[in-house]
Design a protein around this motif. Sequence first.
Motif, mmCIF file in Angstrom:
data_model
loop_
_atom_site.group_PDB
_atom_site.id
_atom_site.type_symbol
_atom_site.label_atom_id
_atom_site.label_comp_id
_atom_site.label_asym_id
_atom_site.label_seq_id
_atom_site.Cartn_x
_atom_site.Cartn_y
_atom_site.Cartn_z
ATOM 1 N N LEU A 48 0.641 -1.536 0.094
ATOM 2 C CA LEU A 48 -0.079 -0.001 0.467
ATOM 3 C C LEU A 48 1.260 1.278 0.040
ATOM 4 N N TRP A 49 1.859 0.757 0.539
ATOM 5 C CA TRP A 49 3.061 2.035 0.532
ATOM 6 C C TRP A 49 2.936 2.968 -0.774
ATOM 7 N N SER A 50 3.805 1.797 -1.308
ATOM 8 C CA SER A 50 4.495 1.609 -2.718
ATOM 9 C C SER A 50 2.714 2.302 -4.260
ATOM 10 N N PHE A 167 8.728 -10.244 2.380
ATOM 11 C CA PHE A 167 7.686 -9.419 3.480
ATOM 12 C C PHE A 167 7.474 -7.661 2.979
ATOM 13 N N ASN A 168 8.507 -7.563 2.477
ATOM 14 C CA ASN A 168 8.962 -6.531 2.040
ATOM 15 C C ASN A 168 8.605 -6.213 0.492
ATOM 16 N N TYR A 169 8.480 -6.978 -0.036
ATOM 17 C CA TYR A 169 8.160 -7.140 -1.996
ATOM 18 C C TYR A 169 7.467 -6.143 -2.519
ATOM 19 N N GLY A 170 6.332 -6.134 -1.553
ATOM 20 C CA GLY A 170 5.229 -5.020 -2.215
ATOM 21 C C GLY A 170 5.970 -3.704 -2.354
ATOM 22 N N ALA A 171 6.830 -3.378 -1.723
ATOM 23 C CA ALA A 171 7.388 -2.417 -1.902
ATOM 24 C C ALA A 171 7.751 -1.800 -3.503
ATOM 25 N N LEU A 172 7.812 -3.105 -4.206
ATOM 26 C CA LEU A 172 8.532 -3.291 -5.466
ATOM 27 C C LEU A 172 7.715 -3.139 -6.208
ATOM 28 N N PHE A 292 2.506 1.575 13.525
ATOM 29 C CA PHE A 292 3.446 2.037 12.592
ATOM 30 C C PHE A 292 3.297 2.173 10.619
ATOM 31 N N GLY A 293 2.122 1.119 10.784
ATOM 32 C CA GLY A 293 2.472 0.676 9.208
ATOM 33 C C GLY A 293 1.527 1.935 8.418
ATOM 34 N N LEU A 294 0.257 1.462 9.360
ATOM 35 C CA LEU A 294 -0.323 3.076 8.797
ATOM 36 C C LEU A 294 -0.576 3.937 9.042
ATOM 37 N N ILE A 295 0.677 4.866 9.916
ATOM 38 C CA ILE A 295 0.910 6.145 9.956
ATOM 39 C C ILE A 295 1.805 6.320 9.197
ATOM 40 N N VAL A 296 2.453 5.453 8.426
ATOM 41 C CA VAL A 296 3.172 5.712 7.538
ATOM 42 C C VAL A 296 2.300 6.250 5.932
ATOM 43 N N LEU A 297 1.408 5.236 6.007
ATOM 44 C CA LEU A 297 1.047 4.702 4.536
ATOM 45 C C LEU A 297 -0.024 6.464 4.612
ATOM 46 N N VAL A 298 -0.571 6.997 5.519
ATOM 47 C CA VAL A 298 -1.881 8.100 5.817
ATOM 48 C C VAL A 298 -0.342 9.342 5.508
ATOM 49 N N ALA A 299 0.636 8.918 5.725
ATOM 50 C CA ALA A 299 1.579 10.044 5.592
ATOM 51 C C ALA A 299 2.072 10.475 4.090
ATOM 52 N N ILE A 300 1.933 8.433 3.635
ATOM 53 C CA ILE A 300 2.704 9.162 1.784
ATOM 54 C C ILE A 300 1.509 9.568 0.815
ATOM 55 N N ILE A 301 0.145 9.135 1.388
ATOM 56 C CA ILE A 301 -1.518 9.617 0.927
ATOM 57 C C ILE A 301 -1.369 11.391 1.202
ATOM 58 N N ALA A 302 -1.007 11.612 2.418
ATOM 59 C CA ALA A 302 -1.309 13.347 2.441
ATOM 60 C C ALA A 302 -0.087 13.797 2.107
ATOM 61 N N GLY A 303 1.388 13.011 1.778
ATOM 62 C CA GLY A 303 1.868 13.859 0.955
ATOM 63 C C GLY A 303 2.001 14.195 -0.210
ATOM 64 N N LYS A 304 0.951 13.490 -1.251
ATOM 65 C CA LYS A 304 0.410 14.267 -2.618
ATOM 66 C C LYS A 304 0.038 15.090 -2.344
ATOM 67 N N PHE A 305 -0.752 16.259 -1.781
ATOM 68 C CA PHE A 305 -1.295 17.228 -1.301
ATOM 69 C C PHE A 305 -0.865 18.261 -0.492
ATOM 70 N N SER A 306 -0.352 19.130 -1.029
ATOM 71 C CA SER A 306 0.520 20.872 -0.849
ATOM 72 C C SER A 306 -0.795 20.866 0.443
ATOM 73 N N LEU A 307 -0.220 21.469 1.742
ATOM 74 C CA LEU A 307 -1.246 22.642 2.527
ATOM 75 C C LEU A 307 -1.735 23.923 1.960
ATOM 76 N N PRO A 308 -2.370 24.053 2.532
ATOM 77 C CA PRO A 308 -3.248 25.692 1.927
ATOM 78 C C PRO A 308 -2.915 26.286 2.723
ATOM 79 N N LEU A 309 -2.134 27.277 1.678
ATOM 80 C CA LEU A 309 -2.143 28.717 2.125
ATOM 81 C C LEU A 309 -2.427 29.819 3.741
#
Length: 309
Positions: A48-50, A167-172, A292-309
């Motif tokens: 999901l991260w990838s 177990f991490n092959y899904g990242a590729l 931990f993994g779910l926090i990272v997933l949220v971080a990646i998804i959030a990182g696709k968007f910019s904070l409103p100025l």
Amino acid sequence: MRRPDRIIDDASKQNWVDLYAPDGLQPYMKLSRLDRPIGTWLLLLPCLWSIALAAPAGELPNIWYFILFSIGALVMRGAGCTLNDIADRDFDGKVERTRKRPLPSGQVTLLQAIFWLGLQCLIGLLILLQFNLFAILLGAASLVLVAIYPFAKRFTYWPQFFLGLAFNYGALLGWAAVKGSIETAPIIMYLGGIAWTLGYDTIYAHQDKEDDVLIGVKSTALKFGETTAYWLIGFYALIFVALLASGYLAGLTLPFYIFMAGAGAHLFCQIRTLDIDNTDLCLILFKSNKVFGLIVLVAIIAGKFSLPL
């Protein structure tokens, strides 16, 4: 009918398989560890991260791919666990935590377990065929890693490294399914994921270290011993830095780094509270890597968007 005497020791006493599944299906579900879903989460999350990392800027990840990879992770984790139980059937009966598994307890025969393994692999193949040719070939190559892991504890103190490779092959694979290629960002994520698995599965292995010595199998828990916390600092630092680097290369925005601070704090708390001689705590900390993994997933998804100025 619920059978308390058949609940495997590291499964929740309230797990849904023992509570609700038909008696005839329970042994097969337990071969696939459906009574202990944490392993499916740990296999799925790098996928999901990838997928999320490969999404275009300003867009949510491909939900259909999330669904396909979720089904694939469920059946391929089950296939890997079934293969592991087939390989370890003579060992598992000698270990308190594993003696109630379906094979050593006689709930299924070896032939039935092999049939179940084949059925799960077939479903996994059908899922894999939904993707592009590059992803199909890349996914097929992972079977080599899946086959090696169950036997690694016989010849090396680093079986967790081989687990990390699988177990991490899904990242590729997640990136390949979206992009049809491989780039630097998912490779770095994959390498970091291997370090993550070395960390969390070392914690898990401390539950079995006394039995492992008696039956003659190896693990990083035995190799690291009292220095485990120092190794965890290194492993968790690697996954944290690797995720930051992957996010940077993929052009993720400020929200990614904000959420990653929380993910880093979670890893720090694991190390801070670890007691390698407390098996109950080791299991809790191991399972907490889902958070931990779910926090990272949220971080990646959030990182696709910019904070409103």
